[in-house]
Design a protein around this motif. Sequence first.
Motif, PDB file in Angstrom:
ATOM      1  N   PHE A 188      45.590 -75.589 -20.178  1.00  0.00           N
ATOM      2  CA  PHE A 188      44.807 -76.600 -19.463  1.00  0.00           C
ATOM      3  C   PHE A 188      43.314 -76.242 -19.469  1.00  0.00           C
ATOM      4  O   PHE A 188      42.455 -77.115 -19.600  1.00  0.00           O
ATOM      5  CB  PHE A 188      45.311 -76.761 -18.026  1.00  0.00           C
ATOM      6  N   ARG A 189      43.021 -74.949 -19.346  1.00  0.00           N
ATOM      7  CA  ARG A 189      41.615 -74.532 -19.372  1.00  0.00           C
ATOM      8  C   ARG A 189      40.993 -74.828 -20.738  1.00  0.00           C
ATOM      9  O   ARG A 189      39.864 -75.297 -20.830  1.00  0.00           O
ATOM     10  CB  ARG A 189      41.505 -73.044 -19.024  1.00  0.00           C
ATOM     11  N   ARG A 190      41.737 -74.546 -21.801  1.00  0.00           N
ATOM     12  CA  ARG A 190      41.225 -74.820 -23.142  1.00  0.00           C
ATOM     13  C   ARG A 190      40.994 -76.309 -23.353  1.00  0.00           C
ATOM     14  O   ARG A 190      40.073 -76.716 -24.057  1.00  0.00           O
ATOM     15  CB  ARG A 190      42.203 -74.300 -24.207  1.00  0.00           C
ATOM     16  N   LYS A 191      41.855 -77.128 -22.746  1.00  0.00           N
ATOM     17  CA  LYS A 191      41.712 -78.585 -22.863  1.00  0.00           C
ATOM     18  C   LYS A 191      40.641 -79.128 -21.924  1.00  0.00           C
ATOM     19  O   LYS A 191      40.369 -80.332 -21.921  1.00  0.00           O
ATOM     20  CB  LYS A 191      43.053 -79.265 -22.549  1.00  0.00           C
ATOM     21  N   GLN A 192      40.044 -78.238 -21.116  1.00  0.00           N
ATOM     22  CA  GLN A 192      39.036 -78.638 -20.117  1.00  0.00           C
ATOM     23  C   GLN A 192      39.586 -79.741 -19.200  1.00  0.00           C
ATOM     24  O   GLN A 192      38.895 -80.687 -18.848  1.00  0.00           O
ATOM     25  CB  GLN A 192      37.743 -79.093 -20.795  1.00  0.00           C
ATOM     26  N   MET A 193      40.839 -79.559 -18.837  1.00  0.00           N
ATOM     27  CA  MET A 193      41.508 -80.500 -17.942  1.00  0.00           C
ATOM     28  C   MET A 193      41.612 -79.850 -16.554  1.00  0.00           C
ATOM     29  O   MET A 193      42.343 -78.883 -16.372  1.00  0.00           O
ATOM     30  CB  MET A 193      42.913 -80.833 -18.470  1.00  0.00           C
ATOM     31  N   PRO A 194      40.861 -80.352 -15.564  1.00  0.00           N
ATOM     32  CA  PRO A 194      40.883 -79.743 -14.229  1.00  0.00           C
ATOM     33  C   PRO A 194      42.296 -79.688 -13.654  1.00  0.00           C
ATOM     34  O   PRO A 194      43.078 -80.638 -13.788  1.00  0.00           O
ATOM     35  CB  PRO A 194      39.982 -80.668 -13.411  1.00  0.00           C
ATOM     36  N   LEU A 195      42.599 -78.569 -13.013  1.00  0.00           N
ATOM     37  CA  LEU A 195      43.923 -78.352 -12.442  1.00  0.00           C
ATOM     38  C   LEU A 195      43.756 -77.867 -11.010  1.00  0.00           C
ATOM     39  O   LEU A 195      43.163 -76.817 -10.767  1.00  0.00           O
ATOM     40  CB  LEU A 195      44.680 -77.310 -13.274  1.00  0.00           C
ATOM     41  N   PHE A 196      44.281 -78.647 -10.038  1.00  0.00           N
ATOM     42  CA  PHE A 196      44.168 -78.306  -8.618  1.00  0.00           C
ATOM     43  C   PHE A 196      45.564 -78.131  -8.043  1.00  0.00           C
ATOM     44  O   PHE A 196      46.426 -78.986  -8.207  1.00  0.00           O
ATOM     45  CB  PHE A 196      43.433 -79.409  -7.844  1.00  0.00           C
ATOM     46  N   ASP A 197      45.765 -76.998  -7.325  1.00  0.00           N
ATOM     47  CA  ASP A 197      47.081 -76.769  -6.722  1.00  0.00           C
ATOM     48  C   ASP A 197      47.066 -76.901  -5.201  1.00  0.00           C
ATOM     49  O   ASP A 197      48.064 -76.601  -4.536  1.00  0.00           O
ATOM     50  CB  ASP A 197      47.648 -75.419  -7.145  1.00  0.00           C
ATOM     51  N   SER A 198      45.945 -77.343  -4.640  1.00  0.00           N
ATOM     52  CA  SER A 198      45.903 -77.585  -3.199  1.00  0.00           C
ATOM     53  C   SER A 198      46.783 -78.792  -2.857  1.00  0.00           C
ATOM     54  O   SER A 198      46.832 -79.767  -3.620  1.00  0.00           O
ATOM     55  CB  SER A 198      44.467 -77.854  -2.753  1.00  0.00           C
ATOM     56  N   PRO A 199      47.502 -78.767  -1.736  1.00  0.00           N
ATOM     57  CA  PRO A 199      48.285 -79.939  -1.337  1.00  0.00           C
ATOM     58  C   PRO A 199      47.399 -81.178  -1.196  1.00  0.00           C
ATOM     59  O   PRO A 199      46.211 -81.080  -0.897  1.00  0.00           O
ATOM     60  CB  PRO A 199      48.883 -79.527   0.014  1.00  0.00           C
ATOM     61  N   ILE A 200      48.002 -82.346  -1.434  1.00  0.00           N
ATOM     62  CA  ILE A 200      47.258 -83.606  -1.332  1.00  0.00           C
ATOM     63  C   ILE A 200      47.258 -84.065   0.126  1.00  0.00           C
ATOM     64  O   ILE A 200      48.314 -84.190   0.742  1.00  0.00           O
ATOM     65  CB  ILE A 200      47.877 -84.677  -2.239  1.00  0.00           C
ATOM     66  N   ARG A 201      46.060 -84.313   0.651  1.00  0.00           N
ATOM     67  CA  ARG A 201      45.940 -84.789   2.034  1.00  0.00           C
ATOM     68  C   ARG A 201      46.232 -86.285   2.108  1.00  0.00           C
ATOM     69  O   ARG A 201      47.016 -86.742   2.922  1.00  0.00           O
ATOM     70  CB  ARG A 201      44.537 -84.512   2.565  1.00  0.00           C
ATOM     71  N   HIS A 202      45.586 -87.061   1.236  1.00  0.00           N
ATOM     72  CA  HIS A 202      45.843 -88.502   1.206  1.00  0.00           C
ATOM     73  C   HIS A 202      45.200 -89.104  -0.040  1.00  0.00           C
ATOM     74  O   HIS A 202      44.391 -88.459  -0.731  1.00  0.00           O
ATOM     75  CB  HIS A 202      45.317 -89.207   2.468  1.00  0.00           C
ATOM     76  N   ILE A 203      45.563 -90.347  -0.310  1.00  0.00           N
ATOM     77  CA  ILE A 203      45.005 -91.098  -1.427  1.00  0.00           C
ATOM     78  C   ILE A 203      44.232 -92.276  -0.858  1.00  0.00           C
ATOM     79  O   ILE A 203      44.777 -93.077  -0.087  1.00  0.00           O
ATOM     80  CB  ILE A 203      46.115 -91.588  -2.378  1.00  0.00           C
ATOM     81  N   ASP A 204      42.968 -92.384  -1.219  1.00  0.00           N
ATOM     82  CA  ASP A 204      42.130 -93.504  -0.785  1.00  0.00           C
ATOM     83  C   ASP A 204      42.237 -94.624  -1.810  1.00  0.00           C
ATOM     84  O   ASP A 204      42.213 -94.381  -3.027  1.00  0.00           O
ATOM     85  CB  ASP A 204      40.668 -93.076  -0.658  1.00  0.00           C
ATOM     86  N   SER A 205      42.324 -95.855  -1.332  1.00  0.00           N
ATOM     87  CA  SER A 205      42.430 -96.989  -2.242  1.00  0.00           C
ATOM     88  C   SER A 205      41.823 -98.232  -1.610  1.00  0.00           C
ATOM     89  O   SER A 205      41.543 -98.273  -0.402  1.00  0.00           O
ATOM     90  CB  SER A 205      43.900 -97.265  -2.582  1.00  0.00           C
ATOM     91  N   SER A 206      41.635 -99.244  -2.439  1.00  0.00           N
ATOM     92  CA  SER A 206      41.140-100.540  -1.987  1.00  0.00           C
ATOM     93  C   SER A 206      41.927-101.625  -2.694  1.00  0.00           C
ATOM     94  O   SER A 206      41.934-101.696  -3.924  1.00  0.00           O
ATOM     95  CB  SER A 206      39.644-100.681  -2.297  1.00  0.00           C
TER      96      SER A 206
END
Length: 309
Positions: A188-206
């Motif tokens: 993933f680092r080589r692909k420059q694809m950000p990777l986050f392992d923190s839990p998701i708090r919420h998803i904002d949408s409209s």
Amino acid sequence: MEKQHVDVTIIGGGPSGLNAALVLGRARKKVAIIDEGRPRNAVTREIHGFLTRDGVTPSEFRRIAKDEISAYPSVSFVADTAVGITGTDGQFQIETAHGQTFASKKVLFATGMKDEPLDIPGLAEVYGKSAFVCPYCDGWELRDQPLVIINKGAELMHFAQLISGWTNRLTVCTNGPDELTDAEREEFRRKQMPLFDSPIRHIDSSDGIVQQVVLEDGTAVPCRGIFFKPKLVLGSDLPQAFGCGISEDGMIIVDEFGKTNISGIYSAGDAASRLHQAIAAASTGAFVAAVINNELNTESWGRKNEHDN
């Protein structure tokens, strides 16, 4: 209520069950389709990848299908829920929630799968509008957009590679420990694809369109769409309760002909396949219906020979 006698009872009225009913109706078999009318793809705006039906709504798809099947009078639609099954091959009895009883020679489970409750705040608001599970079904509409993938472990690697065919603007949120190897993280680092392992708090949408994914550590990931791995269970408890073999990932185990471990019981569509596409489900429904019809005809032929003797 009076018991109804049919050749085949189809439990589930999605693409697989409907196409099975069409094939069996044209084969002059008496069929009952028992369906509770709560399809998994009801949240989806459009069906895609289905030749001649690309872009149609799920409700319109079912309306057209029922109109076509109605040309075959041996097929009946039963708006009900199958709650019990007893008997053996050739002599099954199916009970419904409304007290109807069907005596059936064969049974086809076309129950599909259903999503367990979505445990990420805000995901339900965007599911089927800008958050999806199948890129073959919905990737085109999100092409070249910044997307978030919610997945983890070995499945994540396959999922990311697959979705990269529609956009290279990808961020991975694993919603907890990523369950990756060091080599996979390096990829993933080589692909420059950000990777986050923190839990998701919420998803904002409209209006159903995702704006950002907000993590517990305060990170906000802007995006225009999400692909995620849902938690799925069978659309009915009946197959397992009756003794059908169930795989580790919760699907009905069938052979190459759609036969379960119980003689006379079959399954088709999403309930017995990992390829969750409407056209694939319809295809397996048609194929397994032909298998069932052939078995019914073979059995009828044998009985006639016995009478001749």
